[in-house]
Scaffold this active site. Structure first.
Site, PDB file in Angstrom:
ATOM      1  N   ASP A 114      94.357  56.590 107.511  1.00 57.59           N
ATOM      2  CA  ASP A 114      93.796  55.795 106.417  1.00 57.59           C
ATOM      3  C   ASP A 114      94.077  56.465 105.070  1.00 57.59           C
ATOM      4  OD1 ASP A 114      92.617  53.759 105.053  1.00 57.59           O
ATOM      5  OD2 ASP A 114      90.596  54.037 105.857  1.00 57.59           O
ATOM      6  N   HIS A 164      97.848  53.836 109.922  1.00 60.76           N
ATOM      7  CA  HIS A 164      97.003  53.303 108.842  1.00 60.76           C
ATOM      8  C   HIS A 164      97.280  54.003 107.514  1.00 60.76           C
ATOM      9  CE1 HIS A 164      92.839  51.371 108.043  1.00 60.76           C
ATOM     10  NE2 HIS A 164      93.441  51.571 106.889  1.00 60.76           N
ATOM     11  N   ARG A 192     100.126  51.346  98.285  1.00 59.60           N
ATOM     12  CA  ARG A 192      99.791  50.807  96.957  1.00 59.60           C
ATOM     13  C   ARG A 192     100.902  50.019  96.266  1.00 59.60           C
ATOM     14  NH1 ARG A 192      94.642  51.295  98.238  1.00 59.60           N
ATOM     15  NH2 ARG A 192      93.727  53.339  97.896  1.00 59.60           N
TER      16      ARG A 192
HETATM   17 ZN   LIG Z   1      92.396  51.589 105.086  1.00 62.46          ZN
END
Ligand SMILES: [Zn+2]
Length: 468
Positions: free
Chosen positions: A322, A65, A69
Site C-alpha cells: 500500500d 498494492h 499517483r
Molecule cells: Zn491503497
C-alpha cells in the site's frame, strides 16, 4: 553454442513450494534451461553471469498494492520514480490502484494510464480499473482492454471532488448491490477497500465533540468494527450476486474468519493484507502521528498477532505495501489542528521486503512463504501464472535475489521514492536480509541497491492470460 542474455549460476531457487539447485539460463526474457550447477558453460555463452552462491533466488516478487499517483499528482510520485522504488525494494512488478486523476473508469482513460506507465516504468505492471455505480456499463470493455480487476471505495465521492472520484465509488448498499450485479455479468473481479464510511464519519464527529483529538483519534474513528461490518456486507452481496470479489489491505482476524467462512459457502474471494498490519500496532500512531497514519489504521497488538494465523491457513493470499506517497507539506500537521487533517498513507515499497526478510531471520516466516505470498499466489490471482510467479522452463526471467544474512539499517537517504522524506517511522530500523538483484525478463534493473535508470520504459503492461 547458444547465446544467453543472462545466466544465474549456482542458484538456490524456489519452485512450486520447494528449493532446488541449478544454473538458470535466460534467452530473450524467458527461462530456456535449468542445468545442474556449474554446467551451463558447456552449452551457452552468456552476455552476463550472476553467481548466486550464498544467495536465494526467488521468482520475481510482485507488490499487489501501490499508488503511483500518475496521472494527477506527480509531485507525490510518478511511474518512473515509483517503479525505481519498486526495483530498489526487490519488486519485478506491481499492481497499481486506480484512484488517480482522472481515474481509469473507461477504456480511453485506461489507455492514458497504460501509455504513461509503458513510457516510464522500469518494471512490469498490472492495473486495477476504477469500478463504481457510475461506470458499470464499462466493466466488460475494461476487462477486454487487459485490466486484472477493479477497485471500489465504499463511500460517496468527497464534496467538490466528484470528477476526481468518478467511477471509483459505491455510495451506499443499494449502489454496491447493483454494481456487484453488473460485476457478476462481466465476470471480472472486484476489490474493495472495506470500511463502513457512515460509521467512521459518526465516530469522527463524536470524538471531535468530546475533545478526544490526540493521535488516537485516527484509530478510534476508523474502528475495527467498521472493517468487519463492511467485509460482512460485501461478502453477503457477493454471495447473492455471484460476483467474484477481493479485499485489499485486510487488517483483522475477524475479517479473515468471515472470509474463510464465505469461501466455504462458495464465495470466490481473494484476500490481501499489508506488511505493516503484521508488523506494527497502533502504538506507532501514538508515536509517529501522521507518518504512521494509513487507512485502515494500524490495529492493536492482539489483532496484529491474530492476523498471522491467516497467512498460514491460506485465507490471506497475498501481501502488498500500500505504497501511498505524499509531499512533506501535505503530511505535516498544522499545530493548531490534529491528526485528522493529515492524509492517510505510508510510502513503504522500499522497506517492505527487508522487514519481511527480517521476520524470516527471526523464524516467523520461511522463504517459501515470501515466494508464495509475494509472487506465486499474486500471479495466480491475476491470471499470470506460470508466466509470472514461477521459476520454470518457459516462464519470464523475473527474479528477486536475496541475501538473507546481511544486516543493514533502513535509511531514507538511499530511497528512490519521491516521498522519502515522509518515510519517518521506519528510519533507523535494523533488519537482517535484503534484496540484492531485481531482474525483469532477463534485465538486471537493480544491483546491490543501485537502480538502472536507463531501464525507463522497460516495464510491460501485464494482461491476464486467463480471466481469474
Ligand atoms: Zn491503497
Amino acid at each position: 553454442m547458444e547465446c544467453a542474455q543472462l545466466v544465474i549460476k549456482n542458484a538456490n531457487y524456489y519452485t512450486a513450494g520447494t528449493f532446488l539447485q541449478g544454473d538458470i539460463v535466460i534467452v530473450d526474457g524467458k527461462i530456456v534451461a535449468i542445468i545442474a550447477s556449474g554446467r551451463y558453460s558447456g552449452n551457452f555463452i552468456a552476455e552476463r553471469v550472476i553467481d548466486a552462491s550464498g544467495y536465494t533466488v526467488l521468482p520475481g516478487l510482485i507488490d499487489s498494492h501501490v499508488h503511483f499517483r500518475e496521472p494527477g499528482h506527480t509531485e507525490r510520485e510518478d511511474f518512473f520514480s515509483g517503479s525505481c522504488a519498486a526495483a530498489a525494494g526487490g519488486f519485478t512488478a506491481y499492481r497499481v490502484m486506480p484512484n488517480v486523476n482522472p481515474p481509469p473508469f473507461d477504456t480511453a482513460h485506461l489507455n492514458d494510464c497504460v501509455i504513461l506507465a509503458e513510457q516510464k516504468s522500469i518494471v512490469d505492471f498490472m492495473i486495477l480499473a476504477a469500478a463504481g455505480f457510475d461506470n458499470k456499463q464499462n466493466f466488460s470493455q475494461l476487462l477486454n482492454a487487459g485490466v486484472v480487476g477493479f477497485k471500489t471505495f465504499l463511500q460517496p465521492p468527497p464534496v467538490g471532488k466528484e470528477q476526481e472520484f468518478f467511477g471509483l465509488t459505491a455510495a451506499d448498499d443499494g449502489e454496491l448491490f447493483l454494481m456487484l450485479q453488473a460485476g457478476a455479468a462481466s465476470n471480472g473481479r472486484f476489490y474493495f477497500h472495506a470500511e463502513n464510511h457512515q460509521l467512521i464519519k459518526a465516530l469522527e464527529k463524536y470524538l471531535h465533540v468530546t475533545g478526544q483529538e490526540d493521535n488516537s483519534f485516527h484509530y478510534q474513528s476508523h474502528a475495527a468494527v467498521a472493517e468487519i461490518e463492511s467485509v460482512a456486507t460485501v461478502l453477503n452481496f457477493a454471495k447473492a450476486t455471484g460476483c467474484k470479489i477481493g479485499f485489499v489491505h485486510i487488517t483483522l482476524p475477524e475479517s479473515c474468519e468471515l472470509i474463510k467462512q464465505a469461501r466455504g459457502q462458495g464465495v470466490d474471494v481473494v484476500t490481501e493484507t499489508c506488511f505493516h498490519y503484521l508488523l506494527f500496532d497502533n502504538s506507532y500512531i501514538d508515536r509517529f502521528g501522521p507518518y504512521a497514519k494509513c487507512n485502515p489504521p494500524l490495529r492493536d497488538q492482539a489483532a496484529r498477532e491474530g492476523l498471522w494465523h491467516y497467512l498460514f491457513d491460506g485465507t490471506i493470499d497475498m501481501i502488498g505495501s500500500d505504497h501511498a506517497p505524499f509531499t512533506v507539506t501535505e503530511k505535516a500537521i498544522d499545530p493548531k489542528q490534529g491528526i485528522w487533517q493529515a492524509p492517510s498513507g505510508i510510502p513503504a515499497i522500499e522497506v517492505m521486503l527487508p522487514l519481511m526478510l527480517d521476520q524470516v531471520a527471526q523464524g516467523r516466516l520461511k522463504l517459501a512463504d515470501i515466494a508464495r505470498l509475494f509472487s506465486e499466489n499474486t500471479a495466480k490471482a491475476h491470471g499470470l501464472y506460470p508466466r509470472k510467479g514461477c521459476i520454470d522452463l518457459g516462464s519470464d526471467g523475473d527474479f528477486t535475489i536475496v541475501d538473507t544474512g546481511s544486516r543493514q539499517k533502513i535509511s531514507r537517504e538511499k530511497m528512490y521514492t519521491k516521498a522519502r522524506d515522509i518515510n519517518i517511522m521506519f528510519e533507523g530500523m535494523e533488519t537482517t536480509g535484503m534484496p540484492v538483484y531485481t531482474i525483469v525478463r532477463g534485465r538486471v534493473v537493480m544491483d546491490h541497491g543501485q537502480v538502472d535508470k536507463n531501464a525507463r520504459g522497460w516495464g510491460n503492461h501485464l494482461r491476464p492470460e486467463i480471466i481469474c
